[in-house]
Design a protein around this motif. Structure first.
Motif, short mmCIF file in Angstrom:
data_model
loop_
_atom_site.label_atom_id
_atom_site.label_comp_id
_atom_site.label_asym_id
_atom_site.label_seq_id
_atom_site.Cartn_x
_atom_site.Cartn_y
_atom_site.Cartn_z
N LEU A 90 19.71 -49.07 30.28
CA LEU A 90 18.40 -48.62 29.84
C LEU A 90 18.20 -48.77 28.33
N HIS A 91 19.28 -48.75 27.60
CA HIS A 91 19.22 -48.67 26.13
C HIS A 91 18.34 -49.74 25.49
N GLY A 92 18.52 -50.98 25.88
CA GLY A 92 17.77 -52.08 25.27
C GLY A 92 16.26 -51.93 25.40
N GLY A 93 15.80 -51.38 26.51
CA GLY A 93 14.38 -51.18 26.70
C GLY A 93 13.86 -49.90 26.05
N LEU A 94 14.74 -48.91 25.88
CA LEU A 94 14.33 -47.65 25.26
C LEU A 94 14.35 -47.72 23.75
N VAL A 95 15.27 -48.50 23.22
CA VAL A 95 15.40 -48.65 21.76
C VAL A 95 15.42 -50.15 21.47
N PRO A 96 14.26 -50.80 21.57
CA PRO A 96 14.23 -52.25 21.39
C PRO A 96 14.51 -52.65 19.95
N ALA A 97 15.10 -53.84 19.79
CA ALA A 97 15.41 -54.35 18.45
C ALA A 97 14.13 -54.66 17.68
N LYS A 98 13.09 -55.06 18.36
CA LYS A 98 11.81 -55.38 17.73
C LYS A 98 10.73 -54.52 18.38
N ASN A 99 9.58 -54.50 17.76
CA ASN A 99 8.46 -53.78 18.36
C ASN A 99 8.13 -54.39 19.72
N ALA A 100 8.10 -53.56 20.72
CA ALA A 100 7.79 -54.04 22.07
C ALA A 100 6.39 -53.56 22.46
N CYS A 101 5.76 -54.32 23.31
CA CYS A 101 4.42 -53.91 23.75
C CYS A 101 4.56 -52.82 24.81
N CYS A 102 3.53 -52.00 24.93
CA CYS A 102 3.54 -50.91 25.90
C CYS A 102 3.66 -51.43 27.33
#
Length: 142
Positions: A90-102
């Motif tokens: 889950l980590h990569g999607g919860l704390v993305p390296a770049k701004n992620a879209c909603c």
């Protein structure tokens, strides 16, 4: 409280207790005469969290997850039997390296709820983890 936002309620309880003790001579005398009894009040266990209204401290450590019974070795939390096996996925999607879209985030959540089921996905997130210092519900290793 250990979480910063709880500190305000904890302060209010302490102030009220001290006020009531000051006003109640009988209770004060009982406390003074109690052998081997002392009251210790600790204000703001997590001052950083209280100042910034966060549940973690200045090192992103959730203090409710930063103690361990038994061996008292924090590294034990990384052992295969104790390690949170769902959070790393889950980590990569919860704390993305770049701004992620909603929309991407909601797709990510939906996918993982379908993958693990709502209960397991929620447990994988909320039960804490000890691998990702920048992650959610990080318990720390010291």
């Amino acid at each position: 409280g250990v979480h910063g936002v709880e500190g305000f309620a904890g302060s209010a309880v302490q102030i009220d207790y001290l006020r009531r003790l000051k006003e109640n001579a009988k209770a004060r005398k009982r406390l003074e005469n109690a052998k081997g009894v002392r009251i210790i009040m600790v204000h703001a266990v997590n001052p950083y969290g209280m100042a910034w209204l966060r549940k973690f401290n200045e090192n992103n450590v959730d203090l409710n997850r930063n103690f361990h019974l038994g061996s008292n070795r924090h590294e034990d939390m990384l052992a295969p039997g104790k390690r949170n096996k769902i959070y790393p996925t889950l980590h990569g999607g919860l704390v993305p390296a770049k701004n992620a879209c909603c929309d991407c985030f909601y797709c990510f959540l939906g996918y993982n709820v379908c993958r693990y089921g709502y209960g397991r996905a929620k447990q994988g997130l909320a039960s804490g983890q000890y691998e990702f210092k920048n992650g959610l519900f990080y318990g720390g290793l010291r």
